[in-house]
Write an enzyme that holds these catalytic residues in place. Structure first.
Site, PDB file in Angstrom:
ATOM      1  N   GLY A  10       0.742  -1.574   0.125  1.00 18.90           N
ATOM      2  CA  GLY A  10      -0.040   0.189   0.390  1.00 18.90           C
ATOM      3  C   GLY A  10       0.920   0.624  -0.124  1.00 18.90           C
ATOM      4  N   PHE A  11       0.112   2.386  -0.222  1.00 19.75           N
ATOM      5  CA  PHE A  11       0.992   3.657  -0.046  1.00 19.75           C
ATOM      6  C   PHE A  11       2.065   3.580   0.923  1.00 19.75           C
ATOM      7  CE2 PHE A  11      -0.022   8.342   2.686  1.00 19.75           C
ATOM      8  CZ  PHE A  11       1.293   8.328   1.722  1.00 19.75           C
ATOM      9  N   LEU A  73       0.013  -3.362   8.684  1.00 17.82           N
ATOM     10  CA  LEU A  73      -0.932  -1.889   8.213  1.00 17.82           C
ATOM     11  C   LEU A  73      -1.802  -2.543   7.201  1.00 17.82           C
ATOM     12  CD1 LEU A  73       2.260  -0.887   9.402  1.00 17.82           C
ATOM     13  CD2 LEU A  73       2.276   0.655   7.178  1.00 17.82           C
ATOM     14  N   TYR A 145     -14.669   1.173   9.628  1.00 19.03           N
ATOM     15  CA  TYR A 145     -13.575   1.576  10.335  1.00 19.03           C
ATOM     16  C   TYR A 145     -13.096   1.411  11.304  1.00 19.03           C
ATOM     17  CZ  TYR A 145      -9.020   3.748   8.479  1.00 19.03           C
ATOM     18  OH  TYR A 145      -7.600   4.419   8.723  1.00 19.03           O
ATOM     19  N   ARG A 186      -9.721  10.291  -1.795  1.00 20.15           N
ATOM     20  CA  ARG A 186      -9.027  10.561  -0.253  1.00 20.15           C
ATOM     21  C   ARG A 186      -8.733  12.150  -0.918  1.00 20.15           C
ATOM     22  NH1 ARG A 186      -4.980   6.725   3.480  1.00 20.15           N
ATOM     23  NH2 ARG A 186      -4.317   6.354   1.314  1.00 20.15           N
TER      24      ARG A 186
HETATM   25  P1  NAD Z   1      -3.238   2.031   1.643  1.00 17.65           P
HETATM   26  O1  NAD Z   1      -4.966   1.351   1.267  1.00 17.65           O
HETATM   27  O2  NAD Z   1      -2.668   1.868   0.499  1.00 17.65           O
HETATM   28  O3  NAD Z   1      -2.690   0.248   1.950  1.00 17.65           O
HETATM   29  C1  NAD Z   1      -3.234  -0.529   2.542  1.00 17.65           C
HETATM   30  C2  NAD Z   1      -2.768  -1.866   2.520  1.00 17.65           C
HETATM   31  O4  NAD Z   1      -3.724  -2.749   2.418  1.00 17.65           O
HETATM   32  C3  NAD Z   1      -3.176  -2.243   0.742  1.00 17.65           C
HETATM   33  O5  NAD Z   1      -1.603  -2.724  -0.014  1.00 17.65           O
HETATM   34  C4  NAD Z   1      -3.753  -3.458   0.860  1.00 17.65           C
HETATM   35  O6  NAD Z   1      -4.145  -4.359  -0.316  1.00 17.65           O
HETATM   36  C5  NAD Z   1      -3.390  -4.126   2.268  1.00 17.65           C
HETATM   37  N1  NAD Z   1      -4.332  -4.454   2.439  1.00 17.65           N
HETATM   38  C6  NAD Z   1      -5.576  -4.614   3.059  1.00 17.65           C
HETATM   39  N2  NAD Z   1      -7.017  -5.305   4.011  1.00 17.65           N
HETATM   40  C7  NAD Z   1      -5.346  -6.867   3.527  1.00 17.65           C
HETATM   41  C8  NAD Z   1      -6.034  -8.214   4.101  1.00 17.65           C
HETATM   42  N3  NAD Z   1      -6.762  -8.641   3.997  1.00 17.65           N
HETATM   43  N4  NAD Z   1      -5.009  -8.920   3.480  1.00 17.65           N
HETATM   44  C9  NAD Z   1      -3.582  -7.950   3.757  1.00 17.65           C
HETATM   45  N5  NAD Z   1      -3.209  -6.978   3.096  1.00 17.65           N
HETATM   46  C10 NAD Z   1      -4.271  -6.299   2.731  1.00 17.65           C
HETATM   47  O7  NAD Z   1      -4.170   2.769   2.977  1.00 17.65           O
HETATM   48  P2  NAD Z   1      -2.481   3.703   3.603  1.00 17.65           P
HETATM   49  O8  NAD Z   1      -2.980   5.220   3.513  1.00 17.65           O
HETATM   50  O9  NAD Z   1      -1.461   2.943   2.930  1.00 17.65           O
HETATM   51  O10 NAD Z   1      -2.580   3.044   5.109  1.00 17.65           O
HETATM   52  C11 NAD Z   1      -1.811   1.688   5.546  1.00 17.65           C
HETATM   53  C12 NAD Z   1      -2.741   1.975   7.429  1.00 17.65           C
HETATM   54  O11 NAD Z   1      -2.110   2.884   8.069  1.00 17.65           O
HETATM   55  C13 NAD Z   1      -4.229   1.287   7.581  1.00 17.65           C
HETATM   56  O12 NAD Z   1      -3.886   0.313   8.813  1.00 17.65           O
HETATM   57  C14 NAD Z   1      -4.965   2.995   7.395  1.00 17.65           C
HETATM   58  O13 NAD Z   1      -5.765   1.970   8.631  1.00 17.65           O
HETATM   59  C15 NAD Z   1      -3.488   3.572   7.858  1.00 17.65           C
HETATM   60  N6  NAD Z   1      -3.835   4.611   8.208  1.00 17.65           N
HETATM   61  C16 NAD Z   1      -3.190   5.111   7.021  1.00 17.65           C
HETATM   62  C17 NAD Z   1      -3.306   7.002   7.511  1.00 17.65           C
HETATM   63  C18 NAD Z   1      -3.330   7.873   6.607  1.00 17.65           C
HETATM   64  O14 NAD Z   1      -3.778   9.109   5.678  1.00 17.65           O
HETATM   65  N7  NAD Z   1      -2.841   6.913   4.996  1.00 17.65           N
HETATM   66  C19 NAD Z   1      -4.407   7.333   8.789  1.00 17.65           C
HETATM   67  C20 NAD Z   1      -4.115   7.002   9.441  1.00 17.65           C
HETATM   68  C21 NAD Z   1      -4.232   5.061   9.523  1.00 17.65           C
HETATM   69  N1  UDP Z   2     -12.767  16.424   0.969  1.00 17.05           N
HETATM   70  C1  UDP Z   2     -13.187  17.731   0.391  1.00 17.05           C
HETATM   71  N2  UDP Z   2     -13.167  17.152  -1.498  1.00 17.05           N
HETATM   72  C2  UDP Z   2     -12.868  16.205  -1.493  1.00 17.05           C
HETATM   73  C3  UDP Z   2     -12.113  14.632  -0.687  1.00 17.05           C
HETATM   74  C4  UDP Z   2     -12.310  15.237   1.065  1.00 17.05           C
HETATM   75  O1  UDP Z   2     -13.592  18.696   0.805  1.00 17.05           O
HETATM   76  O2  UDP Z   2     -13.013  15.924  -3.066  1.00 17.05           O
HETATM   77  C5  UDP Z   2     -12.834  17.096   2.669  1.00 17.05           C
HETATM   78  C6  UDP Z   2     -13.205  15.740   3.983  1.00 17.05           C
HETATM   79  O3  UDP Z   2     -14.520  16.032   3.525  1.00 17.05           O
HETATM   80  C7  UDP Z   2     -12.851  15.757   4.161  1.00 17.05           C
HETATM   81  C8  UDP Z   2     -11.571  16.117   4.380  1.00 17.05           C
HETATM   82  O4  UDP Z   2     -11.456  16.958   2.877  1.00 17.05           O
HETATM   83  O5  UDP Z   2     -12.956  16.383   5.411  1.00 17.05           O
HETATM   84  C9  UDP Z   2      -9.891  15.072   4.639  1.00 17.05           C
HETATM   85  O6  UDP Z   2     -10.698  13.945   3.710  1.00 17.05           O
HETATM   86  P1  UDP Z   2     -10.243  12.438   3.646  1.00 17.05           P
HETATM   87  O7  UDP Z   2     -10.911  11.441   2.542  1.00 17.05           O
HETATM   88  O8  UDP Z   2      -8.778  12.979   2.931  1.00 17.05           O
HETATM   89  O9  UDP Z   2      -9.759  11.918   4.672  1.00 17.05           O
HETATM   90  P2  UDP Z   2     -10.321  11.897   6.703  1.00 17.05           P
HETATM   91  O10 UDP Z   2      -9.568  12.871   7.297  1.00 17.05           O
HETATM   92  O11 UDP Z   2     -11.699  12.560   6.283  1.00 17.05           O
HETATM   93  O12 UDP Z   2     -10.372  10.653   7.246  1.00 17.05           O
END
Ligand code: NAD
Ligand code: UDP
Length: 312
Positions: A10-11, A73, A145, A186
């Site tokens: 993932g990211f 993750l 979630y 997002r």
């Molecule tokens: P993402 O969707 O890019 O990555 C998630 C990865 O998990 C993907 O590669 C997906 O294929 C894999 N995955 C999902 N379900 C799975 C399963 N059942 N078995 C195996 N692999 C699985 O998301 P991300 O932004 O990289 O987020 C990574 C982690 O960080 C997540 O747990 C997310 O909840 C947490 N997180 C991210 C953010 C953010 O802003 N990016 C914020 C808060 C929490």
């Molecule tokens: N948002 C927005 N326009 C978009 C996508 C998101 O205004 O095209 C807003 C959304 O309503 C939230 C904030 O941007 O208030 C962040 O949204 P995101 O989906 O990135 O993540 P969240 O923090 O809500 O989990």
């Protein structure tokens, strides 16, 4: 060390794998590619330090060799993704975390859960400290979630207390950077791709809601520090610099250039009004704080987005 990274395609996971490989570790990625893709790890093709196992971690898995550390993750993370996949999201927080804790117990590995600022819901305390219990609607569109991560945190703590597993819980706040899927919904990829395509910027509601955005390299440093130096109690990792979504849209428009209009669209149900981490705990315990400014981080992300042909 031999380190398992679930969600490593993932990211955030793929950036974490890059950093751990640089540090000389051997990595096993477990991912079912439900929201990630193998292309995010293409740079490690042919490197025998990185093994990719395609597997749904909500189902048990037994690895033959030893494991020292586990970064868990795996989970859909964007609101669009998890609302499309509510049951896989609940399962990976519950069953996936259970399977990973079983692995940690068996292998005597230290394990870190990627939790989220969403455990605070639409917070009534601002900024959010780890001691705040949150304000979550369990049956709203974000409940799948939020409650999956809240359950996962409780399970981590139960394994720590009952089985003495060495656990870490990180509450990640909004993180951005290269390799976000440009269509994952997002706000960062949404706004960047809209401006690049010359389309209207869609601000949800009146844009007065706030978020605090952390660049991915800072987040990865925080995850590794917490794994190395933290304890079992939750720790916020994020950038405390807070901005309204309307100002954020203007900032992205300024960086990309162009005269795209900002238009308002309905605010999604239960969209948190304000979000900013209190990072005192990370600063004190880990000597960590973010280094990349929003301007620098957005410039890098925009530069990447201009060149991207999605590898997925
Ligand atoms: P993402 O969707 O890019 O990555 C998630 C990865 O998990 C993907 O590669 C997906 O294929 C894999 N995955 C999902 N379900 C799975 C399963 N059942 N078995 C195996 N692999 C699985 O998301 P991300 O932004 O990289 O987020 C990574 C982690 O960080 C997540 O747990 C997310 O909840 C947490 N997180 C991210 C953010 C953010 O802003 N990016 C914020 C808060 C929490
Ligand atoms: N948002 C927005 N326009 C978009 C996508 C998101 O205004 O095209 C807003 C959304 O309503 C939230 C904030 O941007 O208030 C962040 O949204 P995101 O989906 O990135 O993540 P969240 O923090 O809500 O989990």
């Amino acid at each position: 060390m031999r380190i398992v990274v679930t969600g490593g395609a993932g990211f955030i996971g793929s950036h974490l794998v890059d950093r751990l490989v640089e540090q000389g570790h051997r990595i096993v990625v477990i991912d079912n590619f439900i929201t990630g893709c193998p292309g995010n790890l293409a740079q490690h093709k042919g490197n025998d330090a990185v093994t990719i196992v395609e597997h749904d971690i909500s189902k048990p898995i037994y690895l033959a060799e030893g494991v020292d550390r586990i970064f868990h993750l795996a989970s859909p993370a964007s609101p669009i993704d998890y609302q499309k996949l509510p049951i896989p999201t609940l399962k990976v927080g519950a069953l996936g975390t259970h399977n990973i804790l079983g692995m940690a117990k068996l292998k005597k590995a230290r394990v870190l859960l990627a939790s989220t600022s969403e455990v605070y819901g639409d917070p009534e305390e601002h900024p959010q400290k780890e001691t705040y219990w949150g304000h979550v609607n369990p049956v709203g569109p974000r409940g799948c979630y939020d409650e999956s991560k809240r359950f996962a945190e409780a399970l981590m703590m139960a394994y720590h207390t009952y089985h003495k597993v060495d656990t870490r819980i990180v509450r990640i706040f909004n993180t951005y950077g290269p390799r976000m899927r440009l269509n994952d919904g997002r706000v960062v990829p949404a706004f960047i791709s809209q401006v690049l395509a010359g389309e209207d910027l869609t601000v949800f509601g009146d844009g007065s809601q706030t978020r605090s955005f952390c660049y991915v390299s800072d987040l990865v440093s925080g995850l590794i520090s917490l794994m190395d130096k933290g304890d079992e109690n939750p720790c916020n990792i994020g950038n405390p610099s807070e901005i309204t979504i309307r100002e954020f849209a203007e900032r992205i428009r300024d960086i990309v250039g162009g005269k795209t209009r900002i238009v308002e669209r309905p605010l999604p149900v239960d969209d948190p009004r304000r979000r900013r981490p209190d990072i005192t705990r990370a600063k004190t315990m880990l000597d960590w704080e973010p280094k990349v400014t929003l301007q620098e981080g957005l410039e890098k992300t925009v530069a990447w987005a201009r060149t991207v042909v999605s590898p997925c």
